[in-house]
Design a protein around this motif. Structure first.
Motif, mmCIF file in Angstrom:
data_model
loop_
_atom_site.group_PDB
_atom_site.id
_atom_site.type_symbol
_atom_site.label_atom_id
_atom_site.label_comp_id
_atom_site.label_asym_id
_atom_site.label_seq_id
_atom_site.Cartn_x
_atom_site.Cartn_y
_atom_site.Cartn_z
ATOM 1 N N ARG A 184 20.026 15.159 7.544
ATOM 2 C CA ARG A 184 18.837 15.455 6.725
ATOM 3 C C ARG A 184 19.006 16.801 6.005
ATOM 4 N NH1 ARG A 184 16.277 13.010 11.276
ATOM 5 N NH2 ARG A 184 15.318 11.017 10.670
ATOM 6 N N GLU A 185 19.595 17.797 6.631
ATOM 7 C CA GLU A 185 19.851 19.079 5.948
ATOM 8 C C GLU A 185 20.787 18.868 4.761
ATOM 9 O OE1 GLU A 185 21.382 21.700 8.860
ATOM 10 O OE2 GLU A 185 19.475 21.912 9.949
ATOM 11 N N ARG A 186 21.844 18.082 4.951
ATOM 12 C CA ARG A 186 22.760 17.806 3.856
ATOM 13 C C ARG A 186 22.046 17.074 2.709
ATOM 14 N NH1 ARG A 186 28.317 17.036 3.526
ATOM 15 N NH2 ARG A 186 28.395 18.585 5.205
ATOM 16 N N LEU A 187 21.088 16.203 3.011
ATOM 17 C CA LEU A 187 20.346 15.479 1.982
ATOM 18 C C LEU A 187 19.505 16.428 1.126
ATOM 19 C CD1 LEU A 187 19.382 12.820 0.718
ATOM 20 C CD2 LEU A 187 17.648 12.679 2.506
ATOM 21 N N THR A 188 18.858 17.441 1.733
ATOM 22 C CA THR A 188 18.032 18.393 0.977
ATOM 23 C C THR A 188 18.883 19.210 0.006
ATOM 24 O OG1 THR A 188 16.501 18.524 2.840
ATOM 25 C CG2 THR A 188 16.380 20.279 1.203
ATOM 26 N N VAL A 189 20.036 19.658 0.458
ATOM 27 C CA VAL A 189 20.923 20.467 -0.398
ATOM 28 C C VAL A 189 21.391 19.655 -1.596
ATOM 29 C CG1 VAL A 189 23.144 21.655 -0.468
ATOM 30 C CG2 VAL A 189 21.637 21.952 1.503
ATOM 31 N N THR A 190 21.835 18.437 -1.386
ATOM 32 C CA THR A 190 22.332 17.615 -2.501
ATOM 33 C C THR A 190 21.217 17.234 -3.460
ATOM 34 O OG1 THR A 190 22.036 15.653 -1.102
ATOM 35 C CG2 THR A 190 24.211 16.674 -1.119
ATOM 36 N N ALA A 224 27.317 14.837 -8.420
ATOM 37 C CA ALA A 224 26.109 15.241 -7.693
ATOM 38 C C ALA A 224 25.320 14.021 -7.228
ATOM 39 C CB ALA A 224 25.239 16.144 -8.588
ATOM 40 N N GLY A 225 25.243 12.968 -8.082
ATOM 41 C CA GLY A 225 24.517 11.752 -7.688
ATOM 42 C C GLY A 225 25.185 11.035 -6.527
ATOM 43 N N SER A 226 26.514 10.991 -6.544
ATOM 44 C CA SER A 226 27.218 10.356 -5.436
ATOM 45 C C SER A 226 26.985 11.096 -4.134
ATOM 46 C CB SER A 226 28.718 10.306 -5.746
ATOM 47 O OG SER A 226 28.958 9.523 -6.902
ATOM 48 N N ALA A 227 27.019 12.430 -4.218
ATOM 49 C CA ALA A 227 26.764 13.211 -3.007
ATOM 50 C C ALA A 227 25.354 12.967 -2.491
ATOM 51 C CB ALA A 227 26.994 14.697 -3.292
ATOM 52 N N PHE A 228 24.373 12.882 -3.408
ATOM 53 C CA PHE A 228 22.986 12.638 -2.986
ATOM 54 C C PHE A 228 22.842 11.233 -2.383
ATOM 55 C CE2 PHE A 228 18.758 10.955 -4.049
ATOM 56 C CZ PHE A 228 17.979 11.803 -3.275
ATOM 57 N N ASP A 229 23.431 10.210 -3.054
ATOM 58 C CA ASP A 229 23.347 8.840 -2.534
ATOM 59 C C ASP A 229 24.026 8.727 -1.174
ATOM 60 O OD1 ASP A 229 21.995 8.073 -4.771
ATOM 61 O OD2 ASP A 229 23.778 7.326 -5.820
ATOM 62 N N ALA A 230 25.192 9.398 -1.022
ATOM 63 C CA ALA A 230 25.888 9.335 0.263
ATOM 64 C C ALA A 230 25.055 9.966 1.366
ATOM 65 C CB ALA A 230 27.244 10.025 0.158
ATOM 66 N N ALA A 231 24.425 11.130 1.036
ATOM 67 C CA ALA A 231 23.591 11.792 2.050
ATOM 68 C C ALA A 231 22.386 10.933 2.415
ATOM 69 C CB ALA A 231 23.145 13.156 1.538
ATOM 70 N N ARG A 232 21.767 10.290 1.411
ATOM 71 C CA ARG A 232 20.604 9.448 1.688
ATOM 72 C C ARG A 232 21.004 8.210 2.500
ATOM 73 N NH1 ARG A 232 17.621 7.777 -3.590
ATOM 74 N NH2 ARG A 232 19.648 6.734 -3.864
ATOM 75 N N THR A 233 22.143 7.576 2.105
ATOM 76 C CA THR A 233 22.631 6.399 2.858
ATOM 77 C C THR A 233 22.989 6.778 4.285
ATOM 78 O OG1 THR A 233 23.488 5.458 0.808
ATOM 79 C CG2 THR A 233 24.351 4.571 2.877
ATOM 80 N N ARG A 234 23.612 7.969 4.455
ATOM 81 C CA ARG A 234 23.984 8.419 5.796
ATOM 82 C C ARG A 234 22.747 8.570 6.681
ATOM 83 N NH1 ARG A 234 26.402 12.708 4.403
ATOM 84 N NH2 ARG A 234 28.512 11.817 4.335
ATOM 85 N N CYS A 235 21.682 9.152 6.120
ATOM 86 C CA CYS A 235 20.443 9.305 6.908
ATOM 87 C C CYS A 235 19.872 7.941 7.287
ATOM 88 C CB CYS A 235 19.422 10.114 6.104
ATOM 89 S SG CYS A 235 19.835 11.858 5.925
ATOM 90 N N ALA A 236 19.850 7.000 6.306
ATOM 91 C CA ALA A 236 19.297 5.667 6.608
ATOM 92 C C ALA A 236 20.142 4.946 7.651
ATOM 93 C CB ALA A 236 19.214 4.852 5.317
ATOM 94 N N ASP A 237 21.481 5.032 7.510
ATOM 95 C CA ASP A 237 22.362 4.361 8.474
ATOM 96 C C ASP A 237 22.207 4.952 9.865
ATOM 97 O OD1 ASP A 237 23.229 2.796 6.449
ATOM 98 O OD2 ASP A 237 25.115 3.882 6.120
ATOM 99 N N LEU A 238 22.120 6.299 9.935
ATOM 100 C CA LEU A 238 21.972 6.935 11.251
ATOM 101 C C LEU A 238 20.654 6.542 11.903
ATOM 102 C CD1 LEU A 238 23.426 10.494 10.569
ATOM 103 C CD2 LEU A 238 24.447 8.693 11.951
ATOM 104 N N ASP A 239 19.578 6.475 11.102
ATOM 105 C CA ASP A 239 18.279 6.067 11.669
ATOM 106 C C ASP A 239 18.346 4.626 12.184
ATOM 107 O OD1 ASP A 239 17.262 8.533 11.062
ATOM 108 O OD2 ASP A 239 16.351 7.897 9.164
ATOM 109 N N ALA A 240 18.926 3.719 11.370
ATOM 110 C CA ALA A 240 18.986 2.306 11.787
ATOM 111 C C ALA A 240 19.878 2.123 13.007
ATOM 112 C CB ALA A 240 19.502 1.458 10.618
#
Length: 1003
Positions: free
Chosen positions: A259-265, A782-798
């Motif tokens: 989640r911290e990585r998602l805010t930065v991106t 920048a968009g790829s980094a943001f999408d990867a961070a968002r996908t990572r958060c969703a995958d970790l939650d699931a």
């Protein structure tokens, strides 16, 4: 269960029907079943078992073995009938096995299926119950309460098996007891628990593996955002209780870092998007300026080119105006061209048609040609009748040719039949001679076959006689040797016994104790007890010598019995062979065999010889009838041929007048048809030429009038002005394009923005586009980094939720596995809670064995004079073996307990008989308390001395108190004088038979 009557036919060694009355034998309580070796004593017991269960005991029912007697006649069926009482019902069971029998028609054999009949005796007689194998088997097993294995073990008591049971290890005992007491349900419980333990273990392991797999996916989803130094694997393995908590803690840390990585991106993406939008706006402005500048320059260039093409535009307008006037003359031109082409074609056709006419008609007109055509068609119609006459004449020719061929074929057939009929008497005599010779050979073959089989049987008997004589000589020599050994052993035993009696005082003195009375004189003082002399013989030495003497006596008796059996068999073989030598019988058999084979081969041709004679007689009758019929057909053919010749001559005279110079009427008709077509075509061509000439003149007048109206001076000028449609369309398109170009350029020159853009400096769109490309690349990163961070958060939650659900579901599975594993280990004997390491099935069998040992001890005490007691032991076996099925014997004389394998021969018989009777009682109770009124004991009495034999017979005689009868199967000769009721099996050459011997009757 009580047996009443057994009837055996063609079963085992019994060829003729034999009936056994068990009621008469059972009256004395004990009866003896005896006879020489191989006579069929065991076959009587096999017949009882086969009648009840449809099969015989043990290995005697091996595949490929037959129950049918080799001595029985081919037409006698194998059959067993047993009458018994079971469960208060009197039943009769009849069984026939599957067997071959001679066919009712023809030669060879056919196979009869197995059959079963069950009847019950009621107040009104016998009533049929069933003929189904399955129904009868179920009814018998339900009434007796025992399977075939149990029946063979408790009713047909096999002493040899129980002797092996006493000496067997626990595994072998377990197999026997498991068959008798049917502990399959307890083994099934063990197997079921084992399967459930393995299934539960597999589920737990699968759950652990699934959790580990989800944890691996969590690590992959976290990527470089998580700290793998605290990763719980491989520190935790499947089944580790701390695995769940470690996965929970690590997944929580990984989610926070993601989640911290998602805010930065997200902040970085917003900044890059602003810079990219500004670069795009600048690039759009540069592209628009460049477009306007290029547009103004292009308009100026194209206006100059259009001004240079003005003369060409005027020429195209003039051509189009002249072509529009020429369109008014085009229809007349087309009409005149079509008329000219049609007239030219008609003229050519007229010339060709006139060239084909004869010279006399070259200048003829259309009317003259029509008249000639009508005359030719009349001549052609008159040829129809002549054509039919010509066809009839040709048909008559073909018919005459067919008659000639038939006549030649009939003549050849008549000649061949005549030659065959001339040879008929000789042929018939030869065929009849063959039939007679084959019939004589068949009669001779039957006579030789009747002599050959007795000769073969006599030869086999002679060979058997010689073999038995040689074997008897060898056995006689062996008997002398064993007799000498027995005498030496007896002498040794008597010498040791006498020596022991001389020193018996010293042996008694060894048992004296100070202050205790003497067993001989009763004195409590022992001033001078005897001392053992040198070479003193004790009781053990005497017993060992006596046992050696008994073994020698047993060996002598066995050799004597074998010699007696050999002498009896030799006498029987000698009686069958007679006084003729084996060599003479061999020569006689070989001579009869060769003569029989030759006669049989000659007789085999009888059928074919009869068939050939019958075919020849049928062919003679057929050829005779055909010859008469051929004569009638020849006369008819001659009459028909004469009539056809007269008719054909008349037709040819008429056709000669019609054909003229043509070869046939058809050729004459084709000539007339060709002339009709030629004349008709020429007349038609003349008429078409006249018509097309008139149309051409009319088209010329119309063309001149149209050219004048369109303002053309001549017809040729009008024709030149006409343009094809495609040329006129192309000229119009050029003129329209010039006009559109002129209007478009005028509009562009009036545009204010283009002129202003032309006055500005040149635009640079490539540089602006390069700046947009660089900004877009940064935006994608920048968009790829943001999408990867968002996908990572969703995958970790699931995955965290999935892992939590899997760990919660794994708890009940682990509890169920631990519970089932404890039960499976306890029943399998591997658990620490099972102190004796006993399996569940072994525990149940141990209880049954304990009951059997108690029931057997009651009889063993009586047979052994109160010395021996059978006890069950559940002590663990040596090595890695398990406990539960130990069997020991307690010796009251010594007070020691020892294994049953250490018993002597006679003691083993006592123990095995007691064990068999005890097992019969326990199995009977287990099967529902079915009363067993008839038992059979097979062999084992030869190892007993007179006193032991009396004790055993007393125990067996005590069974009468419960209204039981016991049949003893034995070779022991002493039993024949002790047991009054006897069933003797007598062995004979044509098959064994049975004899009843009781106190009141001998048959």
């Amino acid at each position: 269960m009580r047996l009443h009557r057994l009837k055996i036919t063609a079963f085992g060694p019994f060829a003729d029907p034999q009936e056994i009355d068990f009621d008469a034998l059972s009256g004395a309580g004990i009866f003896l079943l005896h006879g020489p070796t191989g006579a069929g004593k065991t076959s009587v017991l096999d017949a009882v078992c086969y009648a009840l269960y449809g099969s015989v005991p043990g290995p005697r029912q091996a595949p490929g073995t037959s129950l049918r007697s080799d001595h029985a006649a081919a037409g006698t069926p194998t059959e067993v009938t047993l009458e018994l009482t079971a469960g208060g019902r009197r039943l009769e069971i009849t069984r026939r096995p599957e067997q071959d029998r001679p066919k009712k028609r023809g030669t060879g054999t056919t196979k009869d299926k197995a059959q079963t009949w069950l009847r019950e005796h009621t107040g009104d007689g016998w009533a049929a119950l069933s003929r189904s194998h399955q129904e009868v088997g179920e009814e018998v097993e339900q009434l007796l309460g025992m399977s075939r294995e149990q029946f063979c073990q408790v009713v047909l008591l096999p002493q040899g098996e129980f002797a092996r049971f006493l000496r067997a290890d626990e595994a072998a005992r377990g197999r026997l007891l498991g068959r008798l007491f049917d502990t399959r349900r307890f083994a099934a419980v063990e197997a079921l628990l084992g399967e459930r333990r393995r299934a539960a273990e597999a589920k737990v392991r699968a759950g652990d593996e699934q959790v580990l797999h989800t944890a691996q996916r969590l690590a992959q989803a976290a990527g470089d955002s998580a700290d793998l130094r605290d990763w719980p694997l491989p520190r935790h393995q499947p089944g580790d209780p701390g695995l769940a908590e470690a996965v929970r803690a690590w997944s929580a840390v990984a989610r926070c870092a993601a989640r911290e990585r998602l805010t930065v991106t997200e902040y970085a993406l917003a900044a890059v998007e602003g810079r990219h939008a500004a670069a795009r706006r600048a690039a759009e402005d540069a592209r628009e300026l460049d477009r306007l500048q290029r547009r103004h320059a292009e308009t100026t260039r194209r206006a100059a080119l259009l001004a240079e093409e003005a003369p060409e535009r005027e020429r195209v307008r003039a051509l189009l105006d002249r072509a529009r006037r020429g369109d008014l003359v085009a229809p007349a031109l087309e009409l005149r061209g079509a008329a000219w082409a049609a007239h030219l074609a008609a003229a050519h056709a007229e010339a060709a048609a006139r060239a084909a006419l004869p010279p006399a008609l070259a200048e003829a007109g259309a009317e003259q040609l029509d008249t000639l055509e009508q005359r030719l068609r009349g001549d052609l119609g008159a040829l129809g009748a002549a054509r039919r006459a010509e066809q009839r004449s040709a048909g008559i020719g073909r018919e005459r040719a067919d008659l000639e061929r038939e006549a030649r074929a009939a003549e050849e057939q008549d000649q061949e039949s005549g030659e065959w009929l001339e040879r008929w008497d000789t042929t018939r005599a030869a065929l009849a001679g063959r039939v007679d010779r084959a019939q004589q050979a068949a009669t001779l073959a039957e006579q030789l076959a009747g002599r050959l089989e007795p000769a073969r049987m006599q030869l086999n008997a002679a060979r058997r006689r010689d073999e038995l004589a040689a074997e008897a000589d060898r056995t006689a020599g062996e008997l002398l040797s064993v007799r000498e050994e027995s005498a030496a052993a007896r002498q040794r035993w008597l010498e040791l016994k006498e020596a022991r009696l001389r020193g018996i005082a010293a042996e008694l003195a060894e048992a004296l104790a100070a202050g205790e009375p003497c067993a001989v004189c009763g004195s409590a003082e022992h001033p001078a007890p005897a001392r053992p002399a040198p070479g003193h013989v004790d009781r053990a030495a005497e017993d060992a010598s006596h046992e050696a003497f008994e073994r020698a006596e047993e060996a002598r008796g066995a050799v004597e019995r074998r010699l007696a059996a050999l002498e009896e068999a030799r006498a029987e073989a000698a009686g069958a062979a007679g006084d003729t030598t084996t060599a003479a019988l061999l020569d006689l058999t070989a001579d009869l065999s060769s003569r029989h084979a030759a006669a049989h081969a000659d007789a085999a041709a009888l059928h074919s010889a009869r068939e050939r004679l019958a075919r020849a007689e049928r062919e003679h009758a057929t050829r005779s009838a055909d010859r008469l019929d051929a004569e009638r057909r020849a006369a008819a053919r001659a009459s028909r041929r004469e009539a056809l010749e007269r008719e054909q001559a008349s037709l040819e005279e008429e056709l000669a007048l019609v054909r003229g110079d043509a070869p046939t009427v058809a050729a004459r008709a084709r000539t007339l048809e060709d002339r009709v077509r030629m004349v008709s075509a020429t007349a038609l061509a003349l008429r078409r030429a006249d018509t097309t000439a008139a149309r051409l003149k009319e088209a010329d007048d119309q063309l001149a009038d149209a050219a004048f109206k369109a303002r053309f001076d001549t017809v040729e000028a009008a024709a030149d002005a006409v343009l094809p449609a495609y040329e006129r369309t192309a000229l119009q398109h050029r003129l329209d394009a010039w006009q559109a170009e002129e209007a478009m350029l005028a509009d562009r020159l009036r545009e204010a923005g283009a002129a202003e853009a032309a006055r500005l400096p040149p635009a640079e769109p490539e540089a602006a586009e390069a700046r947009v490309v660089r900004a877009a690349a940064k935006l994608r990163t920048a968009g790829s980094a943001f999408d990867a961070a968002r996908t990572r958060c969703a995958d970790l939650d699931a995955l965290s939720r999935q892992a939590e659900a899997e760990m919660r579901a794994l708890g009940p599975l682990r509890e169920a596995y631990e519970r089932v594993a404890r039960l499976a280990g306890l029943t399998a004997g591997t658990s620490a809670d099972n102190e004796r390491k006993m399996r569940l099935e072994a525990y149940v069998l141990a209880a049954r064995l304990e009951q059997v040992a108690a029931a057997a001890t009651v009889r063993l005490l009586r047979m052994s004079g109160g010395r021996y007691t059978l006890v069950h032991s559940d002590a663990r076996a040596s090595g890695r073996g398990r406990s539960g099925l130990g069997l020991h014997v307690l010796d009251s004389w010594t007070g020691s307990e020892r294994d049953t394998a250490t018993l002597s021969g006679g003691e083993t018989f006592f123990a095995s008989l007691a064990l068999a009777l005890g097992l019969a009682d326990v199995v009977t109770d287990e099967a529902g308390g079915m009363r067993l009124d008839t038992l059979f004991i097979d062999e084992g009495f030869g190892s007993l001395d007179d006193q032991a034999l009396d004790e055993v017979l007393d125990v067996l005689d005590s069974l009468r108190e419960r209204d039981r009868s016991v049949g003893i199967v034995s070779h022991v000769a002493d039993l024949r004088s002790r047991v009054q009721a006897q069933l003797e099996v007598v062995k004979q050459r044509g098959g064994s038979l049975v004899r009843h011997r009781t106190a009141a009757l001998t048959d």
